[in-house]
Design a protein around this motif. Structure first.
Motif, PDB file in Angstrom:
ATOM      1  N   TYR A 113       0.081   6.866  -7.267  1.00  0.00           N
ATOM      2  CA  TYR A 113       0.959   6.197  -6.303  1.00  0.00           C
ATOM      3  C   TYR A 113       2.379   6.742  -6.393  1.00  0.00           C
ATOM      4  CZ  TYR A 113       4.053   2.361  -4.787  1.00  0.00           C
ATOM      5  OH  TYR A 113       5.049   1.610  -4.216  1.00  0.00           O
ATOM      6  N   ASN A 132       0.827  -1.198   0.000  1.00  0.00           N
ATOM      7  CA  ASN A 132       0.000   0.000   0.000  1.00  0.00           C
ATOM      8  C   ASN A 132       0.868   1.256   0.000  1.00  0.00           C
ATOM      9  OD1 ASN A 132       0.162   1.210   2.948  1.00  0.00           O
ATOM     10  ND2 ASN A 132       0.032  -1.015   3.171  1.00  0.00           N
ATOM     11  N   THR A 133       0.284   2.376  -0.313  1.00  0.00           N
ATOM     12  CA  THR A 133       1.012   3.634  -0.466  1.00  0.00           C
ATOM     13  C   THR A 133       1.553   4.136   0.871  1.00  0.00           C
ATOM     14  OG1 THR A 133      -0.458   4.192  -2.312  1.00  0.00           O
ATOM     15  CG2 THR A 133       0.868   5.976  -1.388  1.00  0.00           C
ATOM     16  N   ARG A 134       0.773   4.035   1.930  1.00  0.00           N
ATOM     17  CA  ARG A 134       1.209   4.612   3.208  1.00  0.00           C
ATOM     18  C   ARG A 134       2.427   3.907   3.776  1.00  0.00           C
ATOM     19  NH1 ARG A 134      -3.647   4.558   7.111  1.00  0.00           N
ATOM     20  NH2 ARG A 134      -3.927   2.512   6.129  1.00  0.00           N
ATOM     21  N   ASP A 135       2.431   2.563   3.733  1.00  0.00           N
ATOM     22  CA  ASP A 135       3.600   1.841   4.231  1.00  0.00           C
ATOM     23  C   ASP A 135       4.818   2.089   3.343  1.00  0.00           C
ATOM     24  OD1 ASP A 135       2.574   0.684   6.533  1.00  0.00           O
ATOM     25  OD2 ASP A 135       1.842  -1.098   5.500  1.00  0.00           O
ATOM     26  N   ALA A 186       6.294  12.806  -1.059  1.00  0.00           N
ATOM     27  CA  ALA A 186       6.636  12.526   0.337  1.00  0.00           C
ATOM     28  C   ALA A 186       8.145  12.553   0.567  1.00  0.00           C
ATOM     29  CB  ALA A 186       6.072  11.173   0.753  1.00  0.00           C
ATOM     30  N   ILE A 192       5.487   4.837   1.724  1.00  0.00           N
ATOM     31  CA  ILE A 192       6.003   6.162   2.086  1.00  0.00           C
ATOM     32  C   ILE A 192       6.760   6.108   3.408  1.00  0.00           C
ATOM     33  CG2 ILE A 192       5.273   8.450   2.868  1.00  0.00           C
ATOM     34  CD1 ILE A 192       3.125   8.369   0.668  1.00  0.00           C
ATOM     35  N   ALA A 193       6.247   5.352   4.363  1.00  0.00           N
ATOM     36  CA  ALA A 193       6.943   5.238   5.646  1.00  0.00           C
ATOM     37  C   ALA A 193       8.318   4.614   5.462  1.00  0.00           C
ATOM     38  CB  ALA A 193       6.111   4.421   6.627  1.00  0.00           C
TER      39      ALA A 193
END
Length: 336
Positions: A134, A97-100, A141, A102-103
């Motif tokens: 994406y 997924n995108t959030r992980d 970010a 980016i993290a």
């Protein structure tokens, strides 16, 4: 938004992909720390010393999907320290997924990578709009990191379309794409990006791709470089100095050394055992001790494994041959 550390014009030569070395017993899912740190350091130093122009890590056979976050973070720290800024380091950060993603990207940036080798989430197939969104989200970010798009049609449920390539090339952080399957769409994709990003064919296809875009196709990626990168370094020298006749001869040698590596000549079948076959080949070559595969990607039919071992042995011989002093290398013919 600030720009990336590297631009497309900086992408030249051999982009060598290295495995993530594993300690003995890493095929046991109970083992919590599988990273072979000394071999990781030695391997990264060796690739740079032997002429790689950049180091890419933690793609498919780098086992991004089977490393814990702690292992990936520690591996990155070792590689970045070993390379010590001598060439760019691109590290895979793909997640589901995108959030992980980016993290991970932010943490890898803080370790000191120059860029990311970035595939798209693979649980469901994404359409062009979501694909571009994406990559744009990751670029925004971590705006100081360069992005190498990973276009593997088997791993990511389809090839990136020509229309999507045109849109990806508008993102300043997207400097290149790892382009595994050279085929009839390459010329269209090359025209779509219009020099704003590099398309990187595999070493064996570099010359054919370069002939379609002599001013744009100035780099290749190579997993075979982890069997010893000297042939690919020499290929880069020949292509970038215009010795295309000599490059033809070397491409034929690389093709012969890779014969039998794809089971039954099928990329789709190879992709079922990508990790296993690459690590078998690298271990057979002996340039890097990649160690065992991490679960669940362990098994491999013996006929396929035999082809990978044979390819590794041949590539090791090529590396030894092209590691000889320049005056003893095979004489290349002149001309295009």
């Amino acid at each position: 938004m600030s720009g990336p550390q590297l631009d497309a014009v900086d992408v030249r030569g051999l982009y060598a992909i290295m495995p993530t070395p594993a300690v003995p017993g890493s095929d046991d899912p109970a083992l919590e720390d599988t990273l072979d740190r000394p071999e990781t350091e030695r391997a990264a130093r060796a690739l740079v010393a032997d002429g790689a122009d950049a180091v890419l890590t933690t793609g498919t056979f780098g086992e991004c999907a089977t490393l814990t976050w702690t292992e990936l973070r520690d591996f990155t720290d070792v590689v970045v320290s070993a390379v010590a800024g001598r060439v760019p380091v691109f590290v895979g950060a793909t997640t589901l997924n995108t959030r992980d993603t980016i993290a991970r990207a932010k943490a890898l940036r803080d370790i000191g990578v120059n860029g990311l080798l970035l595939g798209r989430p693979m649980w469901c197939q994404v359409d062009d709009d979501d694909l571009v969104a994406y990559y744009r989200a990751v670029a925004e970010a971590v705006p100081d990191l360069a992005l190498v798009v990973y276009d593997n049609p088997e791993a990511f449920k389809g090839k990136i379309t020509t229309a999507a390539y045109a849109r990806l090339a508008e993102i300043p952080q997207v400097v290149a794409a790892k382009y595994p399957v050279f085929g009839p769409t390459f010329a269209d994709d090359l025209a779509a990006v219009d020099g704003r990003m590099r398309l990187l064919p595999v070493d064996r296809d570099w010359l054919a791709a370069h002939r379609l875009g002599p001013g744009d196709v100035l780099a290749c990626w190579s997993g075979a470089a982890s069997c010893g990168p000297r042939p690919q370094v020499e290929l880069a020298r020949r292509i970038l100095t215009g010795d295309l006749g000599g490059a033809d001869a070397l491409v034929a040698e690389l093709g012969a050394a890779s014969a039998g590596f794809f089971p039954e000549g099928s990329f789709a079948l190879f992709s079922r055992y990508n990790i296993q076959l690459e690590k078998i080949r690298i271990n057979a070559a002996g340039y890097i001790d990649a160690g065992p595969c991490r679960p669940p990607y362990i098994g491999c039919p013996e006929p396929y494994a035999a082809g990978a071992r044979a390819s590794g042995t041949k590539l090791a011989a090529l590396h030894a041959r092209y590691a000889q002093p320049a005056g003893t290398l095979p004489v290349a013919s002149d001309g295009a």
